[in-house]
Design an enzyme around this catalytic site. Structure first.
Site, PDB file in Angstrom:
ATOM      1  N   GLN A  54     -37.109  46.307  13.649  1.00  0.00           N
ATOM      2  CA  GLN A  54     -37.869  47.438  14.147  1.00  0.00           C
ATOM      3  C   GLN A  54     -37.054  48.720  14.246  1.00  0.00           C
ATOM      4  OE1 GLN A  54     -39.300  44.934  17.534  1.00  0.00           O
ATOM      5  NE2 GLN A  54     -41.246  45.948  17.151  1.00  0.00           N
ATOM      6  N   ARG A  87     -30.563  44.288  25.054  1.00  0.00           N
ATOM      7  CA  ARG A  87     -31.038  43.131  24.296  1.00  0.00           C
ATOM      8  C   ARG A  87     -31.373  43.585  22.881  1.00  0.00           C
ATOM      9  NH1 ARG A  87     -36.773  41.222  23.754  1.00  0.00           N
ATOM     10  NH2 ARG A  87     -36.628  39.187  22.742  1.00  0.00           N
ATOM     11  N   HIS A 131     -35.853  37.416  15.489  1.00  0.00           N
ATOM     12  CA  HIS A 131     -36.965  38.168  16.064  1.00  0.00           C
ATOM     13  C   HIS A 131     -37.932  38.482  14.917  1.00  0.00           C
ATOM     14  CE1 HIS A 131     -38.216  41.078  19.440  1.00  0.00           C
ATOM     15  NE2 HIS A 131     -39.127  41.196  18.490  1.00  0.00           N
ATOM     16  N   ASN A 176     -37.504  34.832  19.330  1.00  0.00           N
ATOM     17  CA  ASN A 176     -38.340  35.675  20.171  1.00  0.00           C
ATOM     18  C   ASN A 176     -39.796  35.250  20.040  1.00  0.00           C
ATOM     19  OD1 ASN A 176     -38.774  38.329  21.738  1.00  0.00           O
ATOM     20  ND2 ASN A 176     -40.182  38.533  20.008  1.00  0.00           N
ATOM     21  N   GLU A 177     -40.447  35.040  21.181  1.00  0.00           N
ATOM     22  CA  GLU A 177     -41.872  34.696  21.218  1.00  0.00           C
ATOM     23  C   GLU A 177     -42.221  33.598  20.204  1.00  0.00           C
ATOM     24  OE1 GLU A 177     -44.234  38.244  20.868  1.00  0.00           O
ATOM     25  OE2 GLU A 177     -43.729  38.896  22.900  1.00  0.00           O
ATOM     26  N   ASN A 318     -41.571  37.163  27.780  1.00  0.00           N
ATOM     27  CA  ASN A 318     -42.125  38.496  27.595  1.00  0.00           C
ATOM     28  C   ASN A 318     -43.474  38.512  28.307  1.00  0.00           C
ATOM     29  OD1 ASN A 318     -39.923  38.806  25.950  1.00  0.00           O
ATOM     30  ND2 ASN A 318     -41.084  38.865  24.037  1.00  0.00           N
ATOM     31  N   TYR A 320     -46.654  40.966  29.936  1.00  0.00           N
ATOM     32  CA  TYR A 320     -47.278  42.285  29.993  1.00  0.00           C
ATOM     33  C   TYR A 320     -48.474  42.359  30.935  1.00  0.00           C
ATOM     34  CZ  TYR A 320     -44.357  43.653  26.065  1.00  0.00           C
ATOM     35  OH  TYR A 320     -43.272  43.943  25.274  1.00  0.00           O
ATOM     36  N   GLU A 386     -39.120  41.183  28.035  1.00  0.00           N
ATOM     37  CA  GLU A 386     -39.963  42.326  27.688  1.00  0.00           C
ATOM     38  C   GLU A 386     -41.006  42.548  28.775  1.00  0.00           C
ATOM     39  OE1 GLU A 386     -41.818  42.334  23.847  1.00  0.00           O
ATOM     40  OE2 GLU A 386     -40.015  41.636  22.811  1.00  0.00           O
ATOM     41  N   TRP A 432     -39.366  46.793  27.579  1.00  0.00           N
ATOM     42  CA  TRP A 432     -39.634  46.983  26.154  1.00  0.00           C
ATOM     43  C   TRP A 432     -40.318  48.335  26.028  1.00  0.00           C
ATOM     44  CZ3 TRP A 432     -37.997  44.715  21.915  1.00  0.00           C
ATOM     45  CH2 TRP A 432     -38.583  45.060  20.702  1.00  0.00           C
TER      46      TRP A 432
END
Length: 479
Positions: A54, A87, A131, A176-177, A318, A320, A386, A432
């Site tokens: 990213q 991170r 990731h 990741n995830e 993570n 939200y 995150e 994040w």
């Protein structure tokens, strides 16, 4: 009965793009809570993060330039912001271009320079090994996580990272995830490697949504456990680091008090969190998954069960928002089947206190998810990897004047503090993201960064978000 739609499936990618149906559920607006750095446990860290694909750019060049991320400029910004830790992820294909074999010296130099720069400024590196960006060479050769060969190759790549960077990196995350990677990539194909059955995504060129998500998750768990075993046997005593895995974790609550919705909320948590956490804690998949998925769900051998059980030093999540679960009556009979019809749960958000295009501000949400891990999985060490609020980059003024982000972060950090006071074994918190970056689903439309990046400017100028943003807040809690 209507097919479970793509937009409903995209609900599970909400950290990447806010898409889904919102349900109006009453809530109390968060009041501003004042707290100080001393209120958090000793050793608790505050950080922020990005990922390689990213921010690094130029995937076909050894040095991957130009890049959104500038090690020297941005590490200084971290210091100015008051961060304890940063991170980031290592791009597997940058370090080992073909997924296995020779190490790219320029890639090795890049990450050594970044790690050294962080440490020189007192910033603790927290590294994720994968990731999203699995090397294309391995996907093309044998299907990536659909083949057991991934266990060997992922472990060999991790060995290079531990050997080359482990003298300075003490916090490692394998993937990741993991739950989102396999659902988004192998069920409805919205994210790489874009596998799905024709019924679930006309854009997919190949895939089988009924079985591939379960195979990919199984091989991912075996690869993760193999990496943890390697680290513990070969590196941990000398390097004194720790290894964990990262999952996206919503806390699914029942939409109503009906027996059906109460069961649906438990089922959603078992499918979405227990899919990975039950094997890691107990050595096997949740019973509800075994009943509903049947022979399509891989089986752990006795030796595999022993390998996977307990294969973590920490769990990273993570988080939200909180979701609400409603029983999907009749979904289990739908054909072809996939992860969502097997789960048979309709997931919704609440609409109250939700800024346009953003996440609901739910003060108690963070404490809820941490309490769930404490009660169901024995209170493992946890890092929040995150947590953040989305704003729309199309309106620069609104994005920079990010009062919605400030309100969101204050509410969730306050909820995090409540969780620590209630005994949750949480060790650190990362926002994040540190910079605006390229989001997987909606590209440069979303803004999550503590720093706004002007992508129209060749210099990629950074602009600190609202003066009352996280930077000011995290500096104040370091008093």
């Amino acid at each position: 009965m209507a097919r479970f739609t793509l937009s409903s499936r995209l609900f599970f990618l909400l950290p990447l793009a806010v898409i889904g149906t919102l349900a109006a559920v009453p809530m109390t607006t968060a009041a501003t809570v004042e707290y100080g750095r001393r209120d958090f446990p000793d050793g608790f860290i505050f950080g922020s993060g990005t990922s390689s694909y990213q921010v690094e750019g130029a995937t076909n060049e050894d040095g991957r330039t130009p890049s959104i991320f500038d090690a020297y400029e941005d590490v200084q910004l971290m210091v100015d912001t008051g961060l304890d830790a940063y991170r980031f992820s290592i791009a597997w294909s940058r370090l080992i271009p073909n997924g296995r074999g020779p190490v790219n010296p320029k890639g090795l130099q890049y990450y050594n320079n970044l790690i050294n720069e962080l440490i020189r400024h007192g910033i603790e590196p927290h590294v994720t090994l994968m990731h999203v960006d699995l090397p294309l060479a391995l996907e093309d050769e044998y299907g990536g996580f659909l083949d057991r060969k991934i266990v060997r190759d992922f472990t060999a790549y991790a060995n290079v990272c531990f050997r080359e960077f482990g003298d300075r990196v003490l916090h490692w995350t394998t993937v990741n995830e993991g739950n989102i990677f396999v659902v988004g990539g192998y069920d409805f194909g919205q994210t790489p490697p874009q596998h799905c059955s024709p019924a679930f995504g006309p854009h997919c060129k190949k895939g089988n949504s009924s079985i591939e998500p379960y195979i990919a998750a199984h091989n991912m768990l075996l690869a993760h456990a193999s990496i943890v075993r390697l680290y513990k046997r070969k590196y941990q005593v000398k390097q004194q680091g720790i290894v964990g895995i990262n999952l996206l974790a919503y806390r699914a609550l029942p939409s109503t008090n009906s027996t059906e919705d109460l069961e649906a909320s438990k089922r959603a948590n078992d499918f979405f969190i227990g899919w990975f956490m039950d094997p890691l804690n107990y050595g096997d998949y949740p019973e509800v998954m075994k009943r509903r998925v049947g022979k399509r769900l891989p089986v752990f051998s006795k030796s595999e069960s022993r390998l996977v059980k307990g294969a973590f030093d920490f769990i990273a999540i993570n988080h939200y928002t909180t979701t609400y679960a409603k029983n999907g009556s009749g979904w289990l009979e739908l054909l072809p089947s996939d992860f969502f019809t097997d789960m048979a749960v309709e997931m919704t958000f609440q609409a109250d206190n939700t800024p346009p295009g953003g996440y609901p501000v739910i003060p108690w949400s963070m404490q809820q998810i941490l309490e769930y891990f404490k009660q169901v999985y024995g209170n493992p060490p946890i890092y929040i990897h995150e947590n953040g609020q989305r704003t729309d980059r199309s309106n620069r003024t609104a994005s920079l004047n990010d009062t919605t982000r400030v309100e969101y972060l204050q509410a969730f950090i306050g909820s995090l503090l409540d969780a620590t006071r209630n005994g949750s074994n949480v060790r650190g918190y990362f926002t994040w993201s540190f910079l605006d970056l390229f989001e997987l689903v909606d590209g440069n439309i979303s803004s999550y960064g503590l720093y706004y990046v002007d992508f129209e400017d060749q210099k990629l100028t950074r602009v600190i978000q609202h003066q009352l943003g996280f930077g000011t807040m995290v500096r104040s809690i370091h008093v």
